[in-house]
Design a protein around this motif. Structure first.
Motif, short mmCIF file in Angstrom:
data_model
loop_
_atom_site.label_atom_id
_atom_site.label_comp_id
_atom_site.label_asym_id
_atom_site.label_seq_id
_atom_site.Cartn_x
_atom_site.Cartn_y
_atom_site.Cartn_z
N PHE A 29 38.88 -12.85 -4.15
CA PHE A 29 38.02 -13.57 -3.22
C PHE A 29 36.85 -12.74 -2.72
CE2 PHE A 29 36.70 -15.03 0.93
CZ PHE A 29 36.59 -16.40 0.75
N SER A 30 37.12 -11.50 -2.34
CA SER A 30 36.10 -10.68 -1.68
C SER A 30 34.91 -10.36 -2.57
CB SER A 30 36.72 -9.39 -1.15
OG SER A 30 37.21 -8.59 -2.21
N ILE A 31 35.05 -10.46 -3.87
CA ILE A 31 33.96 -10.15 -4.79
C ILE A 31 33.41 -11.41 -5.46
CG2 ILE A 31 34.80 -7.83 -5.21
CD1 ILE A 31 35.81 -8.80 -7.94
N SER A 32 33.83 -12.57 -4.99
CA SER A 32 33.40 -13.82 -5.59
C SER A 32 32.46 -14.57 -4.67
CB SER A 32 34.61 -14.71 -5.89
OG SER A 32 35.50 -14.08 -6.80
N ALA A 33 31.43 -15.15 -5.27
CA ALA A 33 30.57 -16.06 -4.53
C ALA A 33 31.31 -17.38 -4.32
CB ALA A 33 29.26 -16.30 -5.26
N MET A 34 31.03 -18.04 -3.20
CA MET A 34 31.68 -19.29 -2.85
C MET A 34 30.62 -20.34 -2.55
SD MET A 34 34.98 -18.40 -2.77
CE MET A 34 35.63 -19.84 -1.92
N GLY A 35 30.99 -21.59 -2.73
CA GLY A 35 30.03 -22.64 -2.45
C GLY A 35 30.69 -23.95 -2.09
N ALA A 49 25.78 -25.69 -0.04
CA ALA A 49 25.66 -24.36 0.53
C ALA A 49 26.39 -23.36 -0.35
CB ALA A 49 26.22 -24.31 1.95
N ARG A 50 25.91 -22.13 -0.36
CA ARG A 50 26.51 -21.09 -1.17
C ARG A 50 26.43 -19.78 -0.43
NH1 ARG A 50 24.60 -17.46 -5.14
NH2 ARG A 50 26.11 -17.02 -6.81
N ILE A 51 27.46 -18.95 -0.59
CA ILE A 51 27.48 -17.64 0.04
C ILE A 51 27.99 -16.62 -0.96
CG2 ILE A 51 29.78 -18.05 1.04
CD1 ILE A 51 28.85 -16.30 3.44
N THR A 52 27.27 -15.53 -1.10
CA THR A 52 27.64 -14.48 -2.05
C THR A 52 28.67 -13.56 -1.45
OG1 THR A 52 25.95 -12.88 -1.38
CG2 THR A 52 25.29 -14.57 -2.96
N SER A 70 30.29 -20.04 5.91
CA SER A 70 30.80 -18.74 6.29
C SER A 70 32.05 -18.43 5.48
CB SER A 70 31.11 -18.68 7.79
OG SER A 70 32.11 -19.62 8.14
N ARG A 71 32.40 -17.16 5.44
CA ARG A 71 33.60 -16.76 4.71
C ARG A 71 34.38 -15.75 5.52
NH1 ARG A 71 31.77 -14.82 -0.82
NH2 ARG A 71 33.94 -14.10 -1.03
N ASP A 72 35.69 -15.76 5.32
CA ASP A 72 36.58 -14.82 5.97
C ASP A 72 37.37 -14.13 4.86
OD1 ASP A 72 38.57 -13.45 7.35
OD2 ASP A 72 38.77 -14.98 8.87
N ASN A 73 36.96 -12.93 4.51
CA ASN A 73 37.58 -12.23 3.40
C ASN A 73 39.02 -11.81 3.70
OD1 ASN A 73 35.24 -12.51 1.93
ND2 ASN A 73 34.55 -10.40 2.24
#
Length: 115
Positions: A29-35, A49-52, A70-73
């Motif tokens: 997860f921590s090294i993957s972009a999410m959208g 929306a997308r977050i790297t 937003s993301r929570d690693n």
């Protein structure tokens, strides 16, 4: 095994807000972009929306200023905070993970904006 589980969809009135969440497992997860993507019946799927991995974000012009990704690693989750919702935001929303091997998609969660 890779799993993406979306939650938080529902029916809201125009001008309302909603928060979508996506819980992931089986990926780096921590090294993957999410959208977040959405698709309405009869219409083409679009990126919302997308977050790297580094935290950079980009948004569709139609949602810029209203939505926040937003993301929570630590929890392997990605969220989409949606505000000032409009009827044209009505769609099936999908969580996306850009893994090293391929892209993965959740089952989708329905967002309906109507008065």
């Amino acid at each position: 095994q890779v799993q993406l589980v979306e939650s938080g969809g529902g029916l809201v009135q125009p001008g309302g807000s909603l928060r979508l969440s996506c819980a992931t497992s089986g990926i780096s997860f921590s090294i993957s972009a999410m959208g977040w993507y959405r698709q309405a019946p009869g219409k083409q799927r679009e990126m919302v929306a997308r977050i790297t991995a580094a935290g950079s974000t980009n948004y569709a012009d139609s949602v810029k200023g209203r939505f926040t990704i937003s993301r929570d690693n630590a929890k392997n989750t990605v969220a989409l905070q949606m505000g000032s919702l409009k009827p044209e935001d009505t769609a099936l929303y999908y969580c996306n993970v850009e893994s090293l091997r391929r892209n993965y998609w959740g089952q989708g969660t329905q967002v309906s904006v109507s008065s």
